[in-house]
Design a protein around this motif. Structure first.
Motif, PDB file in Angstrom:
ATOM      1  N   ARG A 130      39.381   6.138  82.521  1.00 16.32           N
ATOM      2  CA  ARG A 130      38.226   6.040  83.413  1.00 16.32           C
ATOM      3  C   ARG A 130      36.930   6.144  82.624  1.00 16.32           C
ATOM      4  O   ARG A 130      36.957   6.294  81.412  1.00 16.32           O
ATOM      5  N   THR A 131      35.814   6.081  83.326  1.00 14.14           N
ATOM      6  CA  THR A 131      34.496   6.081  82.680  1.00 14.14           C
ATOM      7  C   THR A 131      34.392   7.181  81.638  1.00 14.14           C
ATOM      8  O   THR A 131      34.603   8.362  81.938  1.00 14.14           O
ATOM      9  N   GLY A 132      34.095   6.790  80.397  1.00 12.76           N
ATOM     10  CA  GLY A 132      33.943   7.734  79.302  1.00 12.76           C
ATOM     11  C   GLY A 132      35.213   8.047  78.549  1.00 12.76           C
ATOM     12  O   GLY A 132      35.172   8.680  77.488  1.00 12.76           O
ATOM     13  N   ASP A 133      36.371   7.623  79.053  1.00 15.88           N
ATOM     14  CA  ASP A 133      37.639   7.865  78.372  1.00 15.88           C
ATOM     15  C   ASP A 133      37.855   6.866  77.235  1.00 15.88           C
ATOM     16  O   ASP A 133      37.285   5.768  77.228  1.00 15.88           O
ATOM     17  N   VAL A 134      38.747   7.244  76.311  1.00 10.43           N
ATOM     18  CA  VAL A 134      39.096   6.384  75.179  1.00 10.43           C
ATOM     19  C   VAL A 134      40.609   6.301  75.035  1.00 10.43           C
ATOM     20  O   VAL A 134      41.303   7.320  75.134  1.00 10.43           O
TER      21      VAL A 134
END
Length: 333
Positions: A130-134
């Motif tokens: 999700r947003t900001g994950d890598v």
């Protein structure tokens, strides 16, 4: 996927997160973090500043199933940038996406900027970033997987392909995943950094990089200057995500979003935000492999014969692709 602060230093940077890393498959030791990567300061901690030697505008093109990407590395203007093979900024809305496709011989790094993506592979691994994950995926000898939007609306991110050395191209696949809240970050004098790989401003990422790599997500407030060290022997580039900045030399022309800047020789780079809005960019560097690159779509090896073998292995389901003949991803949602 297919295909420093301004007027002066005010003590140590504020570290915002402790680091936790979720590993799939077996863990490996951390790669050494270069001592040269340190915090941004008003006076550079490097002696040879890097200049911008090439600028590439990432132009839109279609990939996968109805998906649109902006590709910078991997275009005719910049076929590759050792050890980097490709950089896409993707923007995808359902039902478009990147259905079942293979990889061999390199790593993919997916960084979500907005929305979410679901991942499945033929070994039964699955998850959602999700947003900001890598997600840092080592394809090694072979992966067949899908990458599809997991939510409505527009889903945006960056995907970087990093080459593997000849000795690592046929290793077993593995994943490293970092949730957004577990990515180390620091803030000092109007500069904020998220440390995806490598080290900056006193924060070190736990991500193991087989090909030594730094991946830093910087945001600069208006009127702020950053000085960032880079290992002298490494290839390095900047990709602008939002805003407008001046890179390399204060007399250079401002550069806006969707531009990639290749940095020349040196051991650091200076960046100025002379605009009235925040500037966000990623600074990425890596140790060159200095090996031949032979690429056929999602297969990257060292010789044409190895590419022929990869195609044969995938077609006949062998040497790492044994499950490819029988696996199909399931619909997301």
């Amino acid at each position: 996927m297919e295909g420093g602060a301004g007027a002066g230093q005010k003590g140590p940077a504020k570290t915002k997160k402790r680091l936790r890393l979720r590993l799939l498959f077996h863990p490996l030791p951390l790669s050494p973090a270069p001592a040269l990567i340190r915090s941004a300061m008003s006076r550079p901690d490097f002696t040879s500043p890097r200049a911008v030697v090439k600028r590439v505008l990432a132009k839109q093109q279609h990939e996968g199933q109805g998906a649109v990407v902006r590709r910078s590395i991997g275009r005719n203007e910049l076929r590759n940038l050792d050890p980097f093979l490709m950089l896409d900024e993707f923007s995808v809305s359902p039902p478009a996406g990147f259905p079942d496709h293979p990889h061999r011989g390199f790593e993919t790094v997916t960084y979500m900027l907005q929305g979410s993506f679901a991942h499945q592979d033929f070994a039964g691994n699955k998850g959602t970033i999700r947003t900001g994950d890598v997600q840092w995926m080592t394809a090694g000898r072979g992966i067949l997987h899908s990458e599809m939007p997991a939510g409505e609306g527009v889903n945006k991110g960056l995907q970087l392909w990093i080459n593997l050395s000849s000795r690592d191209k046929m290793i077993e696949p593995r994943y490293q995943e970092l949730l957004s809240e577990d990515i180390g970050s620091a803030e000092d004098d109007g500069v904020e950094v998220r440390v995806i790989a490598g080290e900056a401003m006193g924060v070190r990422s736990p991500v193991y990089t087989r090909t030594p790599t730094m991946y830093l997500d910087f945001t600069l407030k208006p009127g702020v200057r950053l000085n960032q060290s880079i290992p002298e022997s490494w290839t390095a580039f900047v990709y602008v995500i939002e805003g407008e900045g001046v890179f390399g030399s204060v007399s250079s022309s401002p550069v806006s979003a969707h531009n990639l800047l290749v940095l020349g020789p040196g051991d650091g780079v200076s960046v100025w935000n002379q605009s009235s809005k925040p500037l966000r960019f990623v600074l990425i560097g890596g140790q060159p492999l200095n090996e031949p690159v032979v690429q056929h779509g999602p297969f990257v090896m060292n010789t044409p014969a190895q590419i022929d073998q990869a195609i044969e292995d995938y077609h006949y389901g062998k040497n790492g692709f044994e499950m490819a003949k029988y696996w199909r991803s399931r619909s997301v949602g």
